[in-house]
Design an enzyme around this catalytic site. Structure first.
Site, PDB file in Angstrom:
ATOM      1  N   TYR A 116      12.722 -31.791  45.191  1.00 54.26           N
ATOM      2  CA  TYR A 116      13.930 -31.141  44.693  1.00 54.26           C
ATOM      3  C   TYR A 116      13.578 -30.015  43.746  1.00 54.26           C
ATOM      4  O   TYR A 116      12.424 -29.878  43.308  1.00 54.26           O
ATOM      5  CB  TYR A 116      14.844 -32.163  44.006  1.00 54.26           C
ATOM      6  N   LYS A 133       7.160 -32.099  42.802  1.00 54.86           N
ATOM      7  CA  LYS A 133       8.485 -32.399  42.244  1.00 54.86           C
ATOM      8  C   LYS A 133       9.265 -33.283  43.214  1.00 54.86           C
ATOM      9  O   LYS A 133      10.178 -32.817  43.914  1.00 54.86           O
ATOM     10  CB  LYS A 133       9.227 -31.095  41.933  1.00 54.86           C
ATOM     11  N   GLU A 138       4.184 -35.172  29.183  1.00 54.61           N
ATOM     12  CA  GLU A 138       5.424 -34.399  29.290  1.00 54.61           C
ATOM     13  C   GLU A 138       6.581 -35.343  29.084  1.00 54.61           C
ATOM     14  O   GLU A 138       6.388 -36.560  28.964  1.00 54.61           O
ATOM     15  CB  GLU A 138       5.522 -33.711  30.656  1.00 54.61           C
ATOM     16  N   LEU A 160       4.239 -31.818  35.540  1.00 56.88           N
ATOM     17  CA  LEU A 160       4.893 -30.874  36.436  1.00 56.88           C
ATOM     18  C   LEU A 160       4.679 -29.452  35.908  1.00 56.88           C
ATOM     19  O   LEU A 160       4.754 -29.227  34.697  1.00 56.88           O
ATOM     20  CB  LEU A 160       6.394 -31.182  36.500  1.00 56.88           C
TER      21      LEU A 160
HETATM   22  N1  PDD Z   1      13.302 -31.601  35.583  1.00 59.77           N
HETATM   23  N2  PDD Z   1       8.651 -32.246  33.723  1.00 59.77           N
HETATM   24  C1  PDD Z   1       9.417 -33.046  34.492  1.00 59.77           C
HETATM   25  C2  PDD Z   1       8.945 -34.432  34.773  1.00 59.77           C
HETATM   26  C3  PDD Z   1      10.630 -32.560  35.009  1.00 59.77           C
HETATM   27  O1  PDD Z   1      11.380 -33.358  35.780  1.00 59.77           O
HETATM   28  C4  PDD Z   1      11.053 -31.241  34.691  1.00 59.77           C
HETATM   29  C5  PDD Z   1      12.338 -30.671  35.209  1.00 59.77           C
HETATM   30  C6  PDD Z   1      10.237 -30.450  33.877  1.00 59.77           C
HETATM   31  C7  PDD Z   1      10.591 -29.041  33.518  1.00 59.77           C
HETATM   32  O2  PDD Z   1      10.492 -28.201  34.646  1.00 59.77           O
HETATM   33  P1  PDD Z   1      11.395 -26.900  34.808  1.00 59.77           P
HETATM   34  O3  PDD Z   1      11.131 -26.046  33.633  1.00 59.77           O
HETATM   35  O4  PDD Z   1      10.917 -26.304  36.080  1.00 59.77           O
HETATM   36  O5  PDD Z   1      12.826 -27.358  34.865  1.00 59.77           O
HETATM   37  C8  PDD Z   1       9.032 -30.981  33.422  1.00 59.77           C
HETATM   38  C9  PDD Z   1      14.572 -31.178  36.127  1.00 59.77           C
HETATM   39  C10 PDD Z   1      15.265 -30.151  35.334  1.00 59.77           C
HETATM   40  C11 PDD Z   1      15.388 -32.414  36.399  1.00 59.77           C
HETATM   41  O6  PDD Z   1      14.817 -33.374  36.893  1.00 59.77           O
HETATM   42  O7  PDD Z   1      16.597 -32.430  36.133  1.00 59.77           O
END
Ligand code: PDD
Length: 287
Positions: A33, A149, A182, A207
């Site tokens: 996703y 992801k 993270e 991620l």
């Molecule tokens: N999540 N780390 C994890 C485990 C994440 O699920 C996400 C983002 C991030 C930040 O990534 P980005 O800057 O690309 O949004 C880091 C999304 C927003 C979610 O699951 O809702």
């Protein structure tokens, strides 16, 4: 006005939108996703998000459900049909629908695609940024391919719920060596006493956050130094500032870690200036 979702070729009412019970995303979390921010009528950092989608799909040997340019059109259309000016656009691609069997289905099975959009209130987010968030730490218990992801987010769900149950808003995964990986859905940063930004390298074990990548660009524009290295929970507790980044919250200050205040327990100026400058520097594609 009803919410509209895109599901496998059709724009339908969100309330009626459904996928098959043998969708492999439902049965095996066999899918990936992306979440993109929508701000002031623009989709933010769409190129980077679709590049990461490409990588996630290829790591799992899932085909693109349509061409990249067609997917961009669908994302923009879903944002427009839902009249989202500020909010999020979510997309999910799974390996498709097939009788339950762990191994990949026959080559003819088409990947399934869902795209949704939802509004959010920028004033509420700004207010949150003025207060900052409380985080807890939890032991890392995820698989070693969290750089993909995938929709397999059960450890993240449990960690976030653990945070919520003690009145915190995010949980940080911590390795056995005490270094911070993270958040449940965010990347983690600190600002050192000599004003350097520190974030864990995004090669393995976290991620590769898109917001993280753009914040590195923003920091360069603001003349701030970024160090990509691991840091411990102890170092974070003693930092001048801590903050988290994600498409859902851009840059959000962290004011307590396991109940210990970070600096004076108020959002730091570096986090707030990064948050402030982010939109201008990020890529923007009109929905
Ligand atoms: N999540 N780390 C994890 C485990 C994440 O699920 C996400 C983002 C991030 C930040 O990534 P980005 O800057 O690309 O949004 C880091 C999304 C927003 C979610 O699951 O809702």
């Amino acid at each position: 006005m009803p919410r509209i979702a895109y599901v496998n070729g059709r724009y339908i009412r969100h309330a009626q939108a459904a996928v098959h019970i043998e969708d492999r995303g439902y049965q095996f979390a066999d899918g990936v996703y992306e979440v993109c921010e929508v701000a002031r009528g623009y989709i933010v950092d769409m190129t980077r998000h679709l590049d990461r989608l490409n990588r996630s799909l290829s790591e799992l040997q899932i085909a693109w459900p349509m061409t990249r340019s067609a997917l961009q059109l669908v994302m923009r259309e879903v944002v427009r049909r839902n009249r989202v000016i500020n909010g999020l656009v979510y997309l999910q691609v799974t390996r498709g629908v097939a009788p339950r069997d762990h191994a990949f289905p026959a080559p003819g099975v088409k990947p399934a695609l869902v795209v949704t959009a939802k509004r959010s209130d920028p004033a509420a987010a700004a207010k949150k940024a003025e207060t900052g968030l409380a985080v807890i730490t939890v032991p890392e218990n995820r698989w070693d391919r969290v750089d993909i992801k995938t929709v397999g987010l059960l450890p993240n769900v449990l960690a976030r719920q653990q945070a919520r149950s003690v009145g915190a808003q995010e949980a940080w995964f911590v390795d056995p060596d005490g270094t911070v990986k993270e958040g449940a859905s965010t990347n983690v940063w600190i600002v050192t006493r000599d004003s350097r930004l520190v974030t864990r390298p995004a090669d393995h074990g976290i991620l590769r956050g898109i917001t993280r990548a753009t914040v590195i660009d923003v920091a360069a524009k603001l003349g701030l130094e970024v160090e990509e290295r691991a840091f411990s929970v102890a170092e974070a507790k003693q930092a001048r500032e801590a903050f988290i980044t994600a498409a859902t919250m851009v840059v959000m200050p962290v004011v307590t870690i396991d109940g210990t205040p970070v600096a004076n327990g108020h959002p730091g100026s570096v986090a707030l200036s990064l948050r402030h400058a982010f939109f201008d520097i990020a890529e923007k594609i009109k929905a």
